[in-house]
Design a protein around this motif. Structure first.
Motif, PDB file in Angstrom:
ATOM      1  N   ALA A  12      -4.310   7.890  15.425  1.00  0.00           N
ATOM      2  CA  ALA A  12      -4.951   6.768  14.725  1.00  0.00           C
ATOM      3  C   ALA A  12      -4.926   6.983  13.218  1.00  0.00           C
ATOM      4  N   MET A  13      -5.221   8.207  12.793  1.00  0.00           N
ATOM      5  CA  MET A  13      -5.186   8.517  11.360  1.00  0.00           C
ATOM      6  C   MET A  13      -3.767   8.331  10.804  1.00  0.00           C
ATOM      7  N   LEU A  14      -2.776   8.808  11.539  1.00  0.00           N
ATOM      8  CA  LEU A  14      -1.384   8.680  11.117  1.00  0.00           C
ATOM      9  C   LEU A  14      -0.980   7.213  11.024  1.00  0.00           C
ATOM     10  N   LEU A  15      -1.397   6.422  12.000  1.00  0.00           N
ATOM     11  CA  LEU A  15      -1.075   4.993  11.994  1.00  0.00           C
ATOM     12  C   LEU A  15      -1.729   4.300  10.801  1.00  0.00           C
ATOM     13  N   GLY A  16      -2.933   4.738  10.444  1.00  0.00           N
ATOM     14  CA  GLY A  16      -3.592   4.188   9.270  1.00  0.00           C
ATOM     15  C   GLY A  16      -2.792   4.438   8.002  1.00  0.00           C
ATOM     16  N   ILE A  17      -2.203   5.637   7.901  1.00  0.00           N
ATOM     17  CA  ILE A  17      -1.359   5.972   6.746  1.00  0.00           C
ATOM     18  C   ILE A  17      -0.106   5.102   6.741  1.00  0.00           C
ATOM     19  N   VAL A  18       0.478   4.893   7.928  1.00  0.00           N
ATOM     20  CA  VAL A  18       1.675   4.055   8.032  1.00  0.00           C
ATOM     21  C   VAL A  18       1.386   2.648   7.523  1.00  0.00           C
ATOM     22  N   PHE A  19       0.208   2.102   7.867  1.00  0.00           N
ATOM     23  CA  PHE A  19      -0.128   0.734   7.466  1.00  0.00           C
ATOM     24  C   PHE A  19      -0.339   0.599   5.960  1.00  0.00           C
ATOM     25  N   LEU A  20      -0.538   1.714   5.281  1.00  0.00           N
ATOM     26  CA  LEU A  20      -0.616   1.653   3.820  1.00  0.00           C
ATOM     27  C   LEU A  20       0.684   1.141   3.219  1.00  0.00           C
ATOM     28  N   PHE A  21       1.792   1.412   3.906  1.00  0.00           N
ATOM     29  CA  PHE A  21       3.120   1.074   3.390  1.00  0.00           C
ATOM     30  C   PHE A  21       3.743  -0.137   4.081  1.00  0.00           C
ATOM     31  N   VAL A  22       3.015  -0.725   5.040  1.00  0.00           N
ATOM     32  CA  VAL A  22       3.521  -1.898   5.750  1.00  0.00           C
ATOM     33  C   VAL A  22       3.147  -3.155   4.970  1.00  0.00           C
ATOM     34  N   LYS A  23       4.108  -4.040   4.763  1.00  0.00           N
ATOM     35  CA  LYS A  23       3.857  -5.298   4.071  1.00  0.00           C
ATOM     36  C   LYS A  23       3.487  -6.375   5.089  1.00  0.00           C
TER      37      LYS A  23
END
Length: 440
Positions: free
Chosen positions: A201-212
Protein backbone atom coordinates in the motif's frame (compact mmCIF):
# COMPACT_ATOMS: atom_id res chain seq x y z
CA UNK A 1 -7.82 18.95 -21.39
CA UNK A 2 -8.67 15.33 -20.57
CA UNK A 3 -8.88 12.90 -23.48
CA UNK A 4 -10.37 9.45 -23.91
CA UNK A 5 -6.85 8.03 -23.68
CA UNK A 6 -6.16 9.79 -20.37
CA UNK A 7 -9.55 8.61 -19.09
CA UNK A 8 -8.67 5.00 -19.94
CA UNK A 9 -5.27 5.24 -18.23
CA UNK A 10 -6.87 6.80 -15.16
CA UNK A 11 -9.53 4.06 -15.12
CA UNK A 12 -6.84 1.35 -15.13
CA UNK A 13 -4.81 2.90 -12.32
CA UNK A 14 -7.80 3.65 -10.11
CA UNK A 15 -9.29 0.19 -10.70
CA UNK A 16 -6.12 -1.31 -9.17
CA UNK A 17 -7.24 0.31 -5.91
CA UNK A 18 -10.53 -1.59 -6.04
CA UNK A 19 -8.54 -4.83 -6.03
CA UNK A 20 -6.50 -3.72 -3.01
CA UNK A 21 -9.38 -2.73 -0.77
CA UNK A 22 -11.36 -5.84 -1.73
CA UNK A 23 -8.40 -8.01 -0.76
CA UNK A 24 -7.86 -6.26 2.59
CA UNK A 25 -11.56 -6.14 3.50
CA UNK A 26 -12.01 -9.90 3.17
CA UNK A 27 -8.65 -10.75 4.70
CA UNK A 28 -9.96 -9.04 7.83
CA UNK A 29 -12.76 -11.65 7.79
CA UNK A 30 -10.12 -14.36 8.21
CA UNK A 31 -9.18 -12.83 11.54
CA UNK A 32 -12.61 -13.61 12.99
CA UNK A 33 -12.40 -17.42 13.26
CA UNK A 34 -8.68 -17.24 14.18
CA UNK A 35 -8.99 -14.63 16.93
CA UNK A 36 -12.17 -16.28 18.16
CA UNK A 37 -10.04 -19.32 19.00
CA UNK A 38 -7.06 -17.36 20.32
CA UNK A 39 -9.06 -15.13 22.68
CA UNK A 40 -11.90 -17.64 23.28
CA UNK A 41 -14.57 -15.21 22.05
CA UNK A 42 -18.29 -15.61 21.42
CA UNK A 43 -19.66 -14.98 17.92
CA UNK A 44 -20.77 -11.53 19.08
CA UNK A 45 -17.35 -10.66 20.55
CA UNK A 46 -15.51 -11.82 17.44
CA UNK A 47 -17.89 -9.66 15.39
CA UNK A 48 -16.34 -6.61 17.07
CA UNK A 49 -13.55 -6.92 14.49
CA UNK A 50 -16.03 -5.94 11.81
CA UNK A 51 -17.48 -3.30 14.13
CA UNK A 52 -14.05 -1.66 14.45
CA UNK A 53 -13.36 -1.95 10.71
CA UNK A 54 -16.62 -0.51 9.42
CA UNK A 55 -17.04 2.01 12.23
CA UNK A 56 -14.11 3.81 10.61
CA UNK A 57 -16.30 4.40 7.54
CA UNK A 58 -18.90 6.09 9.75
CA UNK A 59 -16.30 8.30 11.43
CA UNK A 60 -14.13 9.26 8.45
CA UNK A 61 -16.19 9.16 5.25
CA UNK A 62 -17.79 12.61 5.47
CA UNK A 63 -14.59 14.33 6.71
CA UNK A 64 -12.76 12.59 3.87
CA UNK A 65 -15.26 13.88 1.31
CA UNK A 66 -14.84 17.42 2.63
CA UNK A 67 -11.08 17.09 2.36
CA UNK A 68 -11.42 15.53 -1.09
CA UNK A 69 -13.43 18.48 -2.38
CA UNK A 70 -10.51 20.72 -1.44
CA UNK A 71 -7.41 18.65 -2.32
CA UNK A 72 -8.75 16.57 -5.24
CA UNK A 73 -9.08 12.87 -5.98
CA UNK A 74 -5.37 12.14 -6.48
CA UNK A 75 -4.16 13.46 -3.12
CA UNK A 76 -7.12 11.76 -1.44
CA UNK A 77 -6.08 8.42 -2.96
CA UNK A 78 -2.46 8.84 -1.82
CA UNK A 79 -3.56 9.76 1.71
CA UNK A 80 -5.81 6.71 1.89
CA UNK A 81 -3.01 4.37 0.79
CA UNK A 82 -0.58 5.73 3.38
CA UNK A 83 -3.11 5.33 6.20
CA UNK A 84 -3.85 1.76 5.08
CA UNK A 85 -0.15 0.94 5.17
CA UNK A 86 0.19 2.35 8.68
CA UNK A 87 -2.80 0.33 9.91
CA UNK A 88 -1.40 -2.88 8.44
CA UNK A 89 1.93 -2.28 10.19
CA UNK A 90 0.05 -1.93 13.50
CA UNK A 91 -0.89 -5.60 13.16
CA UNK A 92 2.69 -6.52 14.03
CA UNK A 93 2.70 -5.11 17.59
CA UNK A 94 -0.91 -6.27 18.00
CA UNK A 95 0.19 -9.85 17.33
CA UNK A 96 3.38 -9.49 19.36
CA UNK A 97 1.63 -8.27 22.51
CA UNK A 98 -1.44 -10.45 21.85
CA UNK A 99 -3.91 -7.80 23.03
CA UNK A 100 -7.33 -7.97 21.38
CA UNK A 101 -7.88 -4.23 21.82
CA UNK A 102 -4.73 -3.46 19.82
CA UNK A 103 -6.00 -5.68 17.00
CA UNK A 104 -9.23 -3.68 17.00
CA UNK A 105 -7.29 -0.38 16.84
CA UNK A 106 -5.21 -1.65 13.89
CA UNK A 107 -8.36 -2.77 12.08
CA UNK A 108 -9.97 0.64 12.76
CA UNK A 109 -6.98 2.47 11.23
CA UNK A 110 -7.07 0.22 8.15
CA UNK A 111 -10.78 0.99 7.80
CA UNK A 112 -10.04 4.71 8.03
CA UNK A 113 -7.61 4.47 5.11
CA UNK A 114 -10.02 2.38 3.06
CA UNK A 115 -12.90 4.78 3.68
CA UNK A 116 -10.78 7.64 2.28
CA UNK A 117 -9.87 5.49 -0.70
CA UNK A 118 -13.49 4.56 -1.41
CA UNK A 119 -14.75 8.13 -1.06
CA UNK A 120 -12.24 9.13 -3.73
CA UNK A 121 -12.30 6.16 -6.12
CA UNK A 122 -16.02 5.40 -6.51
CA UNK A 123 -17.20 8.85 -7.71
CA UNK A 124 -13.99 9.26 -9.73
CA UNK A 125 -14.78 6.16 -11.79
CA UNK A 126 -18.42 7.25 -12.08
CA UNK A 127 -17.26 10.60 -13.47
CA UNK A 128 -14.94 9.09 -16.11
CA UNK A 129 -17.59 9.27 -18.83
CA UNK A 130 -21.33 9.77 -19.39
CA UNK A 131 -23.69 9.39 -16.41
CA UNK A 132 -25.84 6.84 -18.23
CA UNK A 133 -22.92 4.38 -18.28
CA UNK A 134 -21.68 5.12 -14.74
CA UNK A 135 -23.26 1.95 -13.34
CA UNK A 136 -21.53 -0.16 -15.98
CA UNK A 137 -18.11 1.43 -15.26
CA UNK A 138 -18.50 0.95 -11.54
CA UNK A 139 -19.53 -2.69 -12.02
CA UNK A 140 -16.39 -3.27 -14.10
CA UNK A 141 -14.11 -1.64 -11.49
CA UNK A 142 -15.90 -3.48 -8.71
CA UNK A 143 -15.25 -6.74 -10.58
CA UNK A 144 -11.57 -6.24 -9.79
CA UNK A 145 -12.56 -5.48 -6.21
CA UNK A 146 -14.15 -8.91 -6.24
CA UNK A 147 -10.98 -10.44 -7.67
CA UNK A 148 -9.29 -9.24 -4.48
CA UNK A 149 -12.09 -10.64 -2.33
CA UNK A 150 -11.77 -13.96 -4.17
CA UNK A 151 -8.05 -14.34 -3.54
CA UNK A 152 -8.10 -13.10 0.06
CA UNK A 153 -10.07 -16.01 1.63
CA UNK A 154 -7.60 -18.48 0.13
CA UNK A 155 -4.65 -16.54 1.53
CA UNK A 156 -6.45 -16.31 4.85
CA UNK A 157 -7.29 -20.02 4.92
CA UNK A 158 -3.79 -21.15 3.97
CA UNK A 159 -1.75 -18.74 6.07
CA UNK A 160 -3.96 -17.37 8.87
CA UNK A 161 -6.22 -20.38 9.49
CA UNK A 162 -3.90 -23.22 8.51
CA UNK A 163 -2.01 -23.79 11.78
CA UNK A 164 -3.29 -26.55 14.03
CA UNK A 165 -5.98 -25.36 16.41
CA UNK A 166 -6.23 -27.08 19.77
CA UNK A 167 -9.61 -27.74 21.33
CA UNK A 168 -10.58 -26.53 24.79
CA UNK A 169 -9.49 -29.77 26.47
CA UNK A 170 -6.08 -29.67 24.80
CA UNK A 171 -5.58 -26.04 25.77
CA UNK A 172 -6.62 -26.75 29.37
CA UNK A 173 -3.99 -29.50 29.56
CA UNK A 174 -1.16 -27.02 28.80
CA UNK A 175 0.79 -25.38 31.57
CA UNK A 176 0.91 -21.58 31.73
CA UNK A 177 4.16 -21.31 29.74
CA UNK A 178 2.93 -23.68 27.01
CA UNK A 179 -0.43 -21.95 26.84
CA UNK A 180 1.18 -18.53 26.46
CA UNK A 181 3.49 -19.83 23.72
CA UNK A 182 0.56 -21.46 21.90
CA UNK A 183 -1.61 -18.33 21.94
CA UNK A 184 1.34 -16.17 20.88
CA UNK A 185 2.02 -18.45 17.90
CA UNK A 186 -1.65 -18.36 16.93
CA UNK A 187 -1.85 -14.55 16.97
CA UNK A 188 1.44 -14.11 15.11
CA UNK A 189 -0.03 -15.89 12.09
CA UNK A 190 -1.50 -12.55 11.04
CA UNK A 191 1.79 -10.65 11.03
CA UNK A 192 3.35 -11.59 7.70
CA UNK A 193 0.29 -11.14 5.44
CA UNK A 194 -0.53 -7.69 6.83
CA UNK A 195 3.06 -6.42 6.87
CA UNK A 196 3.40 -7.38 3.19
CA UNK A 197 0.09 -5.66 2.36
CA UNK A 198 1.16 -2.57 4.31
CA UNK A 199 4.40 -2.33 2.35
CA UNK A 200 2.50 -2.75 -0.93
CA UNK A 201 0.00 0.00 0.00
CA UNK A 202 2.82 2.39 0.85
CA UNK A 203 4.58 1.58 -2.43
CA UNK A 204 1.37 2.11 -4.39
CA UNK A 205 0.95 5.48 -2.70
CA UNK A 206 4.41 6.49 -3.96
CA UNK A 207 3.51 5.29 -7.47
CA UNK A 208 0.40 7.51 -7.47
CA UNK A 209 2.58 10.53 -6.80
CA UNK A 210 3.81 10.18 -10.39
CA UNK A 211 0.53 9.10 -12.01
CA UNK A 212 -1.29 11.79 -14.00
CA UNK A 213 -5.02 11.72 -13.31
CA UNK A 214 -7.53 13.97 -15.10
CA UNK A 215 -8.83 16.66 -12.74
CA UNK A 216 -12.55 16.05 -12.47
CA UNK A 217 -13.45 18.35 -9.60
CA UNK A 218 -13.82 21.70 -11.34
CA UNK A 219 -15.07 23.59 -8.32
CA UNK A 220 -15.90 23.06 -4.69
CA UNK A 221 -19.64 23.27 -4.18
CA UNK A 222 -20.81 25.96 -1.80
CA UNK A 223 -23.74 23.80 -0.77
CA UNK A 224 -23.49 21.91 2.50
CA UNK A 225 -24.60 18.49 3.62
CA UNK A 226 -27.97 19.83 4.74
CA UNK A 227 -29.13 19.98 1.12
CA UNK A 228 -27.85 16.47 0.42
CA UNK A 229 -29.41 15.00 3.56
CA UNK A 230 -32.78 16.25 2.31
CA UNK A 231 -32.19 14.66 -1.11
CA UNK A 232 -34.46 11.61 -0.80
CA UNK A 233 -32.99 9.50 -3.68
CA UNK A 234 -29.51 9.82 -2.16
CA UNK A 235 -30.65 8.91 1.36
CA UNK A 236 -32.66 5.91 0.17
CA UNK A 237 -29.53 4.80 -1.69
CA UNK A 238 -27.47 5.28 1.49
CA UNK A 239 -29.84 2.95 3.32
CA UNK A 240 -29.40 0.48 0.46
CA UNK A 241 -25.61 0.63 0.87
CA UNK A 242 -26.02 0.19 4.65
CA UNK A 243 -28.07 -3.00 4.44
CA UNK A 244 -26.16 -4.40 1.45
CA UNK A 245 -22.71 -4.11 3.03
CA UNK A 246 -24.06 -5.39 6.34
CA UNK A 247 -25.67 -8.44 4.75
CA UNK A 248 -22.72 -9.28 2.50
CA UNK A 249 -20.19 -9.00 5.33
CA UNK A 250 -22.39 -10.87 7.83
CA UNK A 251 -22.58 -13.85 5.49
CA UNK A 252 -18.90 -13.77 4.50
CA UNK A 253 -17.62 -13.30 8.05
CA UNK A 254 -19.44 -16.27 9.52
CA UNK A 255 -19.34 -18.75 6.64
CA UNK A 256 -16.61 -20.87 8.23
CA UNK A 257 -18.41 -21.03 11.57
CA UNK A 258 -21.72 -21.66 9.78
CA UNK A 259 -20.21 -24.61 7.95
CA UNK A 260 -18.69 -25.87 11.20
CA UNK A 261 -22.09 -25.68 12.91
CA UNK A 262 -23.51 -28.00 10.25
CA UNK A 263 -20.53 -30.37 10.71
CA UNK A 264 -19.66 -30.04 7.05
CA UNK A 265 -15.99 -30.91 7.52
CA UNK A 266 -16.71 -34.65 7.32
CA UNK A 267 -19.03 -34.14 4.36
CA UNK A 268 -16.47 -32.06 2.46
CA UNK A 269 -13.47 -34.24 3.33
CA UNK A 270 -15.46 -37.32 2.26
CA UNK A 271 -16.29 -35.87 -1.16
CA UNK A 272 -13.74 -36.48 -3.90
CA UNK A 273 -15.12 -33.52 -5.86
CA UNK A 274 -14.90 -31.09 -2.94
CA UNK A 275 -11.43 -32.26 -1.97
CA UNK A 276 -10.24 -31.92 -5.55
CA UNK A 277 -11.26 -28.25 -5.41
CA UNK A 278 -9.51 -27.70 -2.08
CA UNK A 279 -6.35 -29.55 -3.10
CA UNK A 280 -6.15 -27.65 -6.39
CA UNK A 281 -6.11 -24.42 -4.43
CA UNK A 282 -3.64 -25.82 -1.91
CA UNK A 283 -1.27 -26.91 -4.66
CA UNK A 284 -0.94 -23.29 -5.79
CA UNK A 285 0.64 -22.47 -2.43
CA UNK A 286 2.32 -25.82 -1.77
CA UNK A 287 -0.14 -26.59 1.03
CA UNK A 288 -1.82 -29.89 1.80
CA UNK A 289 -5.17 -30.44 3.49
CA UNK A 290 -4.50 -34.05 4.50
CA UNK A 291 -3.91 -33.05 8.13
CA UNK A 292 -5.34 -29.54 8.06
CA UNK A 293 -7.73 -28.35 10.73
CA UNK A 294 -11.39 -28.15 9.71
CA UNK A 295 -11.52 -24.36 9.56
CA UNK A 296 -8.63 -24.17 7.10
CA UNK A 297 -10.30 -26.64 4.73
CA UNK A 298 -13.74 -25.04 4.94
CA UNK A 299 -12.18 -21.58 4.68
CA UNK A 300 -10.97 -22.35 1.18
CA UNK A 301 -14.58 -22.55 -0.03
CA UNK A 302 -15.31 -19.04 1.25
CA UNK A 303 -13.37 -17.91 -1.83
CA UNK A 304 -16.24 -19.25 -3.94
CA UNK A 305 -18.64 -16.81 -2.23
CA UNK A 306 -16.45 -13.87 -3.22
CA UNK A 307 -15.51 -15.24 -6.65
CA UNK A 308 -19.23 -15.38 -7.45
CA UNK A 309 -19.31 -11.63 -6.90
CA UNK A 310 -16.37 -11.20 -9.26
CA UNK A 311 -18.03 -13.20 -12.03
CA UNK A 312 -21.33 -11.42 -11.48
CA UNK A 313 -19.73 -7.98 -11.74
CA UNK A 314 -18.04 -8.75 -15.04
CA UNK A 315 -21.41 -9.98 -16.30
CA UNK A 316 -23.16 -7.06 -14.61
CA UNK A 317 -20.97 -4.51 -16.40
CA UNK A 318 -22.55 -5.81 -19.61
CA UNK A 319 -26.08 -6.40 -18.27
CA UNK A 320 -26.42 -2.86 -16.91
CA UNK A 321 -25.56 -1.55 -20.38
CA UNK A 322 -28.39 -3.39 -22.12
CA UNK A 323 -30.95 -3.68 -19.28
CA UNK A 324 -32.10 -0.98 -16.87
CA UNK A 325 -29.80 -1.18 -13.80
CA UNK A 326 -32.84 -0.89 -11.52
CA UNK A 327 -34.33 -4.04 -13.04
CA UNK A 328 -31.09 -6.00 -12.75
CA UNK A 329 -30.80 -4.91 -9.10
CA UNK A 330 -34.30 -6.12 -8.19
CA UNK A 331 -33.90 -9.47 -9.92
CA UNK A 332 -30.53 -10.15 -8.29
CA UNK A 333 -32.00 -9.30 -4.86
CA UNK A 334 -34.82 -11.79 -5.41
CA UNK A 335 -32.34 -14.49 -6.41
CA UNK A 336 -30.18 -13.77 -3.33
CA UNK A 337 -33.26 -14.14 -1.11
CA UNK A 338 -34.08 -17.45 -2.79
CA UNK A 339 -30.59 -18.84 -2.15
CA UNK A 340 -30.63 -17.84 1.52
CA UNK A 341 -34.03 -19.46 2.07
CA UNK A 342 -32.75 -22.62 0.37
CA UNK A 343 -29.71 -22.71 2.66
CA UNK A 344 -31.88 -22.17 5.73
CA UNK A 345 -34.20 -25.04 4.86
CA UNK A 346 -31.61 -27.64 3.77
CA UNK A 347 -28.48 -29.29 5.12
CA UNK A 348 -25.20 -30.68 3.80
CA UNK A 349 -23.72 -29.63 0.49
CA UNK A 350 -27.02 -28.19 -0.78
CA UNK A 351 -27.08 -25.74 2.11
CA UNK A 352 -23.39 -24.98 1.59
CA UNK A 353 -23.57 -24.35 -2.16
CA UNK A 354 -26.76 -22.28 -1.94
CA UNK A 355 -25.31 -19.82 0.59
CA UNK A 356 -22.10 -19.60 -1.47
CA UNK A 357 -24.25 -18.75 -4.51
CA UNK A 358 -25.49 -15.60 -2.77
CA UNK A 359 -22.12 -14.07 -3.64
CA UNK A 360 -22.99 -14.23 -7.33
CA UNK A 361 -26.14 -12.18 -6.80
CA UNK A 362 -24.44 -9.73 -4.44
CA UNK A 363 -22.19 -8.77 -7.31
CA UNK A 364 -23.89 -5.77 -8.92
CA UNK A 365 -25.58 -4.40 -5.81
CA UNK A 366 -23.01 -1.98 -4.38
CA UNK A 367 -21.91 -0.32 -7.67
CA UNK A 368 -25.47 -0.16 -8.99
CA UNK A 369 -26.94 1.35 -5.81
CA UNK A 370 -24.01 3.80 -5.63
CA UNK A 371 -24.40 4.94 -9.25
CA UNK A 372 -28.18 5.31 -8.91
CA UNK A 373 -27.84 7.30 -5.68
CA UNK A 374 -25.38 9.92 -7.03
CA UNK A 375 -27.02 10.26 -10.43
CA UNK A 376 -27.53 13.91 -11.35
CA UNK A 377 -25.64 15.40 -8.38
CA UNK A 378 -22.88 16.96 -10.52
CA UNK A 379 -20.33 18.86 -8.39
CA UNK A 380 -21.90 17.49 -5.21
CA UNK A 381 -20.70 13.95 -5.97
CA UNK A 382 -17.67 14.05 -3.64
CA UNK A 383 -19.92 15.00 -0.72
CA UNK A 384 -22.57 12.49 -1.79
CA UNK A 385 -19.86 9.83 -1.94
CA UNK A 386 -18.97 10.71 1.65
CA UNK A 387 -22.56 10.09 2.74
CA UNK A 388 -22.77 6.80 0.84
CA UNK A 389 -19.44 5.60 2.19
CA UNK A 390 -20.57 6.53 5.69
CA UNK A 391 -23.43 4.07 5.11
CA UNK A 392 -20.83 1.30 4.74
CA UNK A 393 -21.00 1.33 8.56
CA UNK A 394 -23.70 -1.27 7.98
CA UNK A 395 -20.79 -3.68 7.99
CA UNK A 396 -20.16 -2.66 11.62
CA UNK A 397 -23.77 -2.96 12.76
CA UNK A 398 -25.32 -5.97 11.05
CA UNK A 399 -22.56 -8.64 11.41
CA UNK A 400 -22.33 -8.30 15.24
CA UNK A 401 -26.14 -8.44 15.41
CA UNK A 402 -26.06 -11.53 13.22
CA UNK A 403 -23.42 -13.01 15.52
CA UNK A 404 -25.56 -12.21 18.57
CA UNK A 405 -28.66 -13.79 17.02
CA UNK A 406 -26.63 -16.85 16.00
CA UNK A 407 -25.40 -17.21 19.60
CA UNK A 408 -29.03 -17.11 20.75
CA UNK A 409 -30.91 -19.02 18.02
CA UNK A 410 -28.36 -20.55 15.65
CA UNK A 411 -27.01 -19.48 12.29
CA UNK A 412 -30.00 -20.50 10.18
CA UNK A 413 -32.55 -18.54 12.21
CA UNK A 414 -30.18 -15.55 12.29
CA UNK A 415 -30.41 -15.42 8.48
CA UNK A 416 -33.81 -13.76 8.93
CA UNK A 417 -31.90 -10.55 9.65
CA UNK A 418 -30.03 -10.87 6.36
CA UNK A 419 -33.24 -11.62 4.47
CA UNK A 420 -34.69 -8.32 5.67
CA UNK A 421 -31.66 -6.52 4.19
CA UNK A 422 -32.10 -8.07 0.76
CA UNK A 423 -35.85 -7.38 0.88
CA UNK A 424 -35.10 -3.66 1.15
CA UNK A 425 -32.66 -3.83 -1.78
CA UNK A 426 -35.37 -5.51 -3.85
CA UNK A 427 -37.78 -2.72 -2.87
CA UNK A 428 -35.20 -0.03 -3.69
CA UNK A 429 -34.71 -1.45 -7.19
CA UNK A 430 -38.47 -1.57 -7.83
CA UNK A 431 -38.95 1.94 -6.43
CA UNK A 432 -36.15 3.46 -8.55
CA UNK A 433 -37.40 1.67 -11.66
CA UNK A 434 -40.92 2.98 -11.13
CA UNK A 435 -39.69 6.56 -10.75
CA UNK A 436 -37.47 6.21 -13.84
CA UNK A 437 -40.42 4.98 -15.90
CA UNK A 438 -42.64 7.83 -14.67
CA UNK A 439 -39.92 10.40 -15.38
CA UNK A 440 -39.40 8.95 -18.83
Amino acid sequence: MATNKSYKSAFIFVTSLFFLWGFITVLVDSLIPRLKEVFELTNFQSGLIQLAFFLAYFVFSIPSSQLLAKIGYKKGIILGLLVIGFGCFLMYPAAYFRIYGVFLIAVFVIGAGLSTLQVAANPYVANLGPEESASSRLNLSQAFNSLGTTIAPTIGALFILSSHVKNEEQIAALNDVQKEAYFAAEASAVQSPFVIIGAFAMLLGIVFLFVKLPKLIQKVSSKGYKELLSHKPLMLGALGIFVYVGAEVAIGSYLVDYFMSMELYNVVSGSDFMMSIANSVGDLFNKSFDDANPKALLGVFVALYWSGAMIGRFVGAYLTKIIAPTKVLSVFAILAISMIVLSMTTTGLVSMWSILAVGLFNSIMFPTIFALAIDGLSDLKPQASGILCTAIVGGAVIPPLYGLFSDMQGFKTAFLLVLACYAYIMYYGFMKRKKTVVAG
